[in-house]
Design an enzyme around this catalytic site. Sequence first.
Site, PDB file in Angstrom:
ATOM      1  N   PHE A 109       0.798  -1.231   0.000  1.00 53.42           N
ATOM      2  CA  PHE A 109       0.000   0.000   0.000  1.00 53.42           C
ATOM      3  C   PHE A 109       0.833   1.285   0.000  1.00 53.42           C
ATOM      4  CE2 PHE A 109      -2.553  -3.244   2.327  1.00 53.42           C
ATOM      5  CZ  PHE A 109      -3.478  -3.453   1.300  1.00 53.42           C
ATOM      6  N   GLU A 139       0.734  -7.526   5.627  1.00 52.71           N
ATOM      7  CA  GLU A 139      -0.732  -7.463   5.691  1.00 52.71           C
ATOM      8  C   GLU A 139      -1.199  -6.412   6.683  1.00 52.71           C
ATOM      9  OE1 GLU A 139      -1.781 -11.494   6.518  1.00 52.71           O
ATOM     10  OE2 GLU A 139      -1.251 -12.123   4.477  1.00 52.71           O
ATOM     11  N   ASN A 154       3.491  -2.427  10.865  1.00 47.39           N
ATOM     12  CA  ASN A 154       4.386  -2.959  11.916  1.00 47.39           C
ATOM     13  C   ASN A 154       4.636  -4.460  11.861  1.00 47.39           C
ATOM     14  OD1 ASN A 154       5.036  -0.500  13.028  1.00 47.39           O
ATOM     15  ND2 ASN A 154       3.132  -0.454  14.206  1.00 47.39           N
ATOM     16  N   GLY A 167       9.087  -0.036  -0.347  1.00 47.76           N
ATOM     17  CA  GLY A 167       8.092   0.890   0.182  1.00 47.76           C
ATOM     18  C   GLY A 167       8.736   2.254   0.377  1.00 47.76           C
ATOM     19  N   GLY A 168       8.150   3.053   1.269  1.00 42.10           N
ATOM     20  CA  GLY A 168       8.649   4.414   1.482  1.00 42.10           C
ATOM     21  C   GLY A 168       9.410   4.550   2.791  1.00 42.10           C
ATOM     22  N   ASP A 169       9.499   5.791   3.272  1.00 43.22           N
ATOM     23  CA  ASP A 169      10.262   6.059   4.483  1.00 43.22           C
ATOM     24  C   ASP A 169       9.635   5.391   5.709  1.00 43.22           C
ATOM     25  OD1 ASP A 169      12.149   7.622   3.173  1.00 43.22           O
ATOM     26  OD2 ASP A 169      10.904   9.405   3.298  1.00 43.22           O
ATOM     27  N   GLY A 190       7.575   4.441  -2.303  1.00 46.43           N
ATOM     28  CA  GLY A 190       6.774   5.161  -1.317  1.00 46.43           C
ATOM     29  C   GLY A 190       6.374   6.536  -1.816  1.00 46.43           C
ATOM     30  N   GLU A 218       6.025   9.705  11.266  1.00 41.44           N
ATOM     31  CA  GLU A 218       5.124   9.228  12.331  1.00 41.44           C
ATOM     32  C   GLU A 218       4.923  10.361  13.333  1.00 41.44           C
ATOM     33  OE1 GLU A 218       3.682   6.116  12.843  1.00 41.44           O
ATOM     34  OE2 GLU A 218       4.437   5.608  10.845  1.00 41.44           O
TER      35      GLU A 218
HETATM   36  C1  LIG Z   1       6.440  26.247  -1.896  1.00 40.77           C
HETATM   37  C2  LIG Z   1       7.090  24.941  -2.015  1.00 40.77           C
HETATM   38  C3  LIG Z   1       7.237  24.241  -0.688  1.00 40.77           C
HETATM   39  C4  LIG Z   1       8.100  23.026  -0.800  1.00 40.77           C
HETATM   40  C5  LIG Z   1       8.627  22.582   0.540  1.00 40.77           C
HETATM   41  C6  LIG Z   1       9.605  21.528   0.337  1.00 40.77           C
HETATM   42  C7  LIG Z   1      10.232  21.053   1.607  1.00 40.77           C
HETATM   43  C8  LIG Z   1      10.506  19.610   1.446  1.00 40.77           C
HETATM   44  C9  LIG Z   1      11.335  19.014   2.533  1.00 40.77           C
HETATM   45  C10 LIG Z   1      10.972  17.579   2.645  1.00 40.77           C
HETATM   46  C11 LIG Z   1      11.793  16.847   3.642  1.00 40.77           C
HETATM   47  C12 LIG Z   1      11.328  15.450   3.690  1.00 40.77           C
HETATM   48  C13 LIG Z   1      11.912  14.686   4.793  1.00 40.77           C
HETATM   49  C14 LIG Z   1      11.318  13.300   4.837  1.00 40.77           C
HETATM   50  C15 LIG Z   1      10.215  13.008   5.464  1.00 40.77           C
HETATM   51  C16 LIG Z   1       9.591  11.635   5.404  1.00 40.77           C
HETATM   52  O1  LIG Z   1      10.179  10.823   6.370  1.00 40.77           O
HETATM   53  C17 LIG Z   1       8.091  11.731   5.681  1.00 40.77           C
HETATM   54  C18 LIG Z   1       7.415  10.363   5.496  1.00 40.77           C
HETATM   55  O2  LIG Z   1       7.597   9.920   4.179  1.00 40.77           O
HETATM   56  P1  LIG Z   1       6.750   8.684   3.524  1.00 40.77           P
HETATM   57  O3  LIG Z   1       6.802   7.538   4.459  1.00 40.77           O
HETATM   58  O4  LIG Z   1       7.427   8.359   2.215  1.00 40.77           O
HETATM   59  O5  LIG Z   1       5.353   9.161   3.334  1.00 40.77           O
HETATM   60  N1  LIG Z   1       7.504  12.676   4.746  1.00 40.77           N
HETATM   61  C19 LIG Z   1       7.013  13.845   5.153  1.00 40.77           C
HETATM   62  O6  LIG Z   1       6.971  14.144   6.325  1.00 40.77           O
HETATM   63  C20 LIG Z   1       6.505  14.782   4.069  1.00 40.77           C
HETATM   64  C21 LIG Z   1       6.903  16.205   4.317  1.00 40.77           C
HETATM   65  C22 LIG Z   1       6.355  17.069   3.220  1.00 40.77           C
HETATM   66  C23 LIG Z   1       6.532  18.518   3.537  1.00 40.77           C
HETATM   67  C24 LIG Z   1       5.889  19.409   2.509  1.00 40.77           C
HETATM   68  N1  ADP Z   2       0.127  -4.054   4.758  1.00 39.44           N
HETATM   69  C1  ADP Z   2       0.071  -2.862   5.328  1.00 39.44           C
HETATM   70  N2  ADP Z   2      -1.120  -2.268   5.591  1.00 39.44           N
HETATM   71  C2  ADP Z   2      -1.185  -1.024   6.129  1.00 39.44           C
HETATM   72  N3  ADP Z   2      -0.096  -0.299   6.470  1.00 39.44           N
HETATM   73  C3  ADP Z   2       1.107  -0.853   6.224  1.00 39.44           C
HETATM   74  C4  ADP Z   2       1.253  -2.134   5.651  1.00 39.44           C
HETATM   75  N4  ADP Z   2       2.575  -2.408   5.529  1.00 39.44           N
HETATM   76  C5  ADP Z   2       3.242  -1.333   6.022  1.00 39.44           C
HETATM   77  N5  ADP Z   2       2.379  -0.392   6.436  1.00 39.44           N
HETATM   78  C6  ADP Z   2       2.641   0.944   7.026  1.00 39.44           C
HETATM   79  O1  ADP Z   2       2.368   1.924   6.031  1.00 39.44           O
HETATM   80  C7  ADP Z   2       3.050   3.125   6.346  1.00 39.44           C
HETATM   81  C8  ADP Z   2       3.451   3.884   5.103  1.00 39.44           C
HETATM   82  O2  ADP Z   2       4.265   3.065   4.351  1.00 39.44           O
HETATM   83  P1  ADP Z   2       5.331   3.571   3.285  1.00 39.44           P
HETATM   84  O3  ADP Z   2       5.819   2.327   2.592  1.00 39.44           O
HETATM   85  O4  ADP Z   2       6.340   4.417   3.910  1.00 39.44           O
HETATM   86  O5  ADP Z   2       4.468   4.403   2.239  1.00 39.44           O
HETATM   87  P2  ADP Z   2       4.307   5.994   2.028  1.00 39.44           P
HETATM   88  O6  ADP Z   2       5.637   6.494   1.602  1.00 39.44           O
HETATM   89  O7  ADP Z   2       3.290   6.107   0.932  1.00 39.44           O
HETATM   90  O8  ADP Z   2       3.869   6.609   3.320  1.00 39.44           O
HETATM   91  C9  ADP Z   2       4.240   2.703   7.175  1.00 39.44           C
HETATM   92  O9  ADP Z   2       4.229   3.404   8.385  1.00 39.44           O
HETATM   93  C10 ADP Z   2       4.067   1.201   7.415  1.00 39.44           C
HETATM   94  O10 ADP Z   2       4.224   0.897   8.782  1.00 39.44           O
END
Ligand SMILES: CCCCCCCCCCCCC/C=C/[C@@H](O)[C@H](COP(=O)(O)O)NC(=O)CCCCC
Ligand code: ADP
Length: 510
Positions: free
Chosen positions: A134, A165, A168, A189-191, A233, A463
């Site tokens: 997802f 599934e 965590n 996946g992502g972060d 991600g 988180e």
């Molecule tokens: C006018 C233009 C504004 C643009 C601002 C850009 C600033 C971007 C800095 C982003 C730093 C990102 C650091 C990483 C954070 C991730 O850990 C976290 C979770 O990611 P994921 O699991 O892939 O969803 N992402 C965020 O917290 C998103 C921050 C977005 C801020 C606009």
């Molecule tokens: N099967 C699952 N169902 C729901 N959530 C999940 C599943 N597997 C992982 N996750 C959780 O989904 C969250 C987002 O996942 P991530 O791969 O970083 O995607 P995104 O970058 O879109 O946020 C993580 O915090 C992870 O713990």
Amino acid sequence: METELRLESSLWVGNKRYRAVLSGWHFNWTEVDKKNRDKKTISVPVAEVVGVEEGRVEILPRKSVEDTDKDFTVFYVKRSSSGSSYGLLWRLGRIQFSCPSRVLRDQWTKHLRTALKTHSPLRPNRLLVFINPFGGKKKGRKIYHSLVAPLFELAGISSHVIVTERANQARDHLLKKDLKGFDGVVCVGGDGMFSEILHGLIGRTQQEAGLSENDPTVALQPCPLHIGIIPAGSTDCVCYATVGVIDPVTSALHIIIGDSQPLDVCSVHQASALMRYSVSLLGYGFYGDVLAESEKHRWMGPLRYDYSGTMVYLSNRSYAGIVQYLPADPLLSSPRDRTRCLSGCSVCSRTTERLFPHSSVYTSCLSFCAFPGEWVSVEGRFRCVSLTCMSSSCPKSPLGLSPSAHLADGTGDLILVWDTHPLGFLKFLYRHTSTQDQFDLPFVEVHRVKRVPAKSVWNCDGEILSSTEILCRIHGQLVRLYARGIEEGAAVHNCGKENDKCQMGCTLIK
Ligand SMILES: CCCCCCCCCCCCC/C=C/[C@@H](O)[C@H](COP(=O)(O)O)NC(=O)CCCCC
Ligand SMILES: Nc1ncnc2c1ncn2[C@@H]1O[C@H](COP(=O)(O)OP(=O)(O)O)[C@@H](O)[C@H]1O
Ligand SMILES: [Ca+2]
């Protein structure tokens, strides 16, 4: 003394004659014309040979083997520029050689395979792979099975794949299940998914060492297993900041050849309980609010961050707070020194000399005894407070939250954005998307630090933290990724030359 493998032969590729040489760290082949003159040479570090197969082998669109007894195929890493990103894309190169005899063919395949083992000792044989179906645009499964699994198979890596599934599940698996026989753990996946692996592996390592993660003063044990990230991600910041591109094939190739990039990790405690670990953004104020808002709009996929960012910006909030920090040694590096942490970074390797192989001892020393300086305290109204152990570059911000931060120097960068008028804050945010210096504004401060306690609401690598009062400590090189830092294409370096590393191993920001 170890005898160096050397092999030199005249081989054919199609109807062209080549001189192939395996010597020391390199395998190269040079086209030779009819008058015996050398033409172009291709040289590949042995460590970047992906695999060697008997016969004429293709893997795309699917694996096919033409089983001839005088031919062999070499797969290797080929670089290409990535266009918009700072790093280089890696692709699978392939060359099929014909030998005059089967005996010579067998000699070549044997020598190349032996050289591979010798020159890249961290290549994984067996990997544990977690796929979040997802994450991001929900393409994790497809990305793994169509782009990554065929490469792992070619490289002879066996993988145990778990499609998660629930949230965590990967963390819990790593905390409780038998991990014997695995060389590394890969997340697709992502972060957030990376963070699960990080928590599972750090937790497991401390359990086995009999250390309490709840004690903020304990010197944590570094994790023995490497972590690989296949980006699938939304932000993919850890992948971007350690590889320089968001590209599953590039990341898979770094895993296959056993690249190793140590990473600083920040532990976040409240009173005497561990809350989370963080490697990228630990952010209060604007970034905390964006995350909280974005969770309500997960259905939008990666676009949720753009939407929430706009909404939170328009809400124009600022927060009162107290931040205390312990500055890092300013003689070693500074967040304003306009260098970048690139592959082979000398600031990080200087730290490596002190941390490895007895990292726990030295981590403890750096944090508690040998560290000069006094705690600094600031109080006021902030738009945002961010702590990042790495540049936190991502496609939205190619140079990142702190462009001169280092991946593995044992420090983090603390960015304080004081309350300011809305246009000033927009200017600060907008500068993240270009090469303009976001710290060159009167309401912004950046400090390189070892520790930070503060009162707020936090976004910890994606988180939300339930507590506002936290103590952060950076643990130098606690984990290792299958990566090597960013390899830059055409950059302008400190020495002023193109494509030539400066003596410091860092480059000027473009
Ligand atoms: C006018 C233009 C504004 C643009 C601002 C850009 C600033 C971007 C800095 C982003 C730093 C990102 C650091 C990483 C954070 C991730 O850990 C976290 C979770 O990611 P994921 O699991 O892939 O969803 N992402 C965020 O917290 C998103 C921050 C977005 C801020 C606009
Ligand atoms: N099967 C699952 N169902 C729901 N959530 C999940 C599943 N597997 C992982 N996750 C959780 O989904 C969250 C987002 O996942 P991530 O791969 O970083 O995607 P995104 O970058 O879109 O946020 C993580 O915090 C992870 O713990
Ligand atoms: Ca760091």
